[in-house]
Every structure is written in C-alpha cells, then in structure tokens.
Design a protein around this motif. Sequence first.
Motif, PDB file in Angstrom:
ATOM      1  N   TYR A 143       0.794  -1.233   0.000  1.00  0.00           N
ATOM      2  CA  TYR A 143       0.000   0.000   0.000  1.00  0.00           C
ATOM      3  C   TYR A 143       0.829   1.287   0.000  1.00  0.00           C
ATOM      4  N   HIS A 144       2.065   1.206   0.473  1.00  0.00           N
ATOM      5  CA  HIS A 144       2.811   2.447   0.662  1.00  0.00           C
ATOM      6  C   HIS A 144       4.229   2.422   0.105  1.00  0.00           C
ATOM      7  N   HIS A 168       1.903   7.834   6.229  1.00  0.00           N
ATOM      8  CA  HIS A 168       1.192   7.271   5.077  1.00  0.00           C
ATOM      9  C   HIS A 168       0.058   6.348   5.529  1.00  0.00           C
ATOM     10  N   LYS A 172      -3.992   6.919   4.977  1.00  0.00           N
ATOM     11  CA  LYS A 172      -4.856   5.880   4.387  1.00  0.00           C
ATOM     12  C   LYS A 172      -6.049   5.595   5.301  1.00  0.00           C
TER      13      LYS A 172
END
Length: 193
Positions: A143-144, A168, A172
């Motif tokens: 995801y990051h 981050h 999210k």
Amino acid sequence: MTNLEEEFAFFAKATEERSAEHRKAITTAVGNKWWSIAGSLLRMELDSLIRVSYLRAHSNDRAQILFACAAGLGFGIPKQDGAGIKRIPDSVMVPRGGWEQRVYDFGNRFVHLTEAHNYTERDPFLALPEVDRKAIVEYLDHYHGGKSGVKDLSVDSPFDDVAQYAPHVLAKIAANIRHGVEALGREITLKRD
C-alpha cells in the motif's frame, strides 16, 4: 433535519476534527522520533475507523449509538433504565486477522505502557514474531512502497525504518474514515426518504 441526522452530523464533525489533528501531529511525532506518540496516533485514528465501520454494519443500533455519542455518553447503547450506556468493546469492533487488527495490536503497545516504550533498548518491530513482521512488511510495501521518505522494508528492518510509514498509514486510515462517514451519511439520508 431529524435528530438522527443532527447526531450523525455531530459524529461526522468529531471524526473529521480528530483526524485532522492526527494528520498534523503525526508528522511532528515521526520527525522527532516520538514513537510512542506516533503509535498512539495511529491507534486513535483506527479507533475512529472501527467505530464508523461498526455503525455502517449495525444499522439497527445506529440511532441509539449516535444519540449516546452526541449526548456525551460514549460509544454504546443507552441502558433501558437510562443509567448510562452499555459500551461496545473494541474486541467486538476490530476485524480479526486483517490489517486493522495488526495496527490495533501494535498501536496498543504504545497506548498502554509496555516494553515497546523502551524502544531505545529493544526494537519493538524486531521483537515481534517473524510471521507478524512479514505480514506488516507485505502490507506496507503493497500500500505504501515507493512513497517519498520511506525505505524498502524487510523482516529485519529496524523500527525507525518501519515508523517512517506512519504518516502514510494514518493518511490511508483517514481516507477510509472519510469514505465510511460519507457512505454512512448517505445511508442515513436514504433511510429518511
């Protein structure tokens, strides 16, 4: 506007204000390596998300819970005798086995006084079982990965490298909260019509 809509508006504003505060504070916490504060901020942001998700999944209890929140009683269902509420425990709201549980469990280590607070002596990430570190690294990379300010991770990465992902992850979670609150608002409006 109905009472339910007013109570929802109160709840929605509270979640947004809390989230905005967290988004500002996380950068300072990570920049200063205040890991206890950064972990606590993630945990509190997740706290909002699990409550929004719970309200969406439990439409039969929604009005009572929003009433209790707006009345300052907390997140729960008012008791029949009017003496307080029956709180809904986090253990019921946190989805088991997913990323939410990992953030919740790891964040709790910083909310509550644990060995994780002694991070200058013992790395709290490396202290986790390898299977947990592997799952966290996979989630963060998926995801990051590649975002500015973060390094590629492995199961042997130090906590300082893992912690750079905190802003981050919080962003999210905040986006998921906004999406959930908007959907909840539509559900409440549709129910009225």
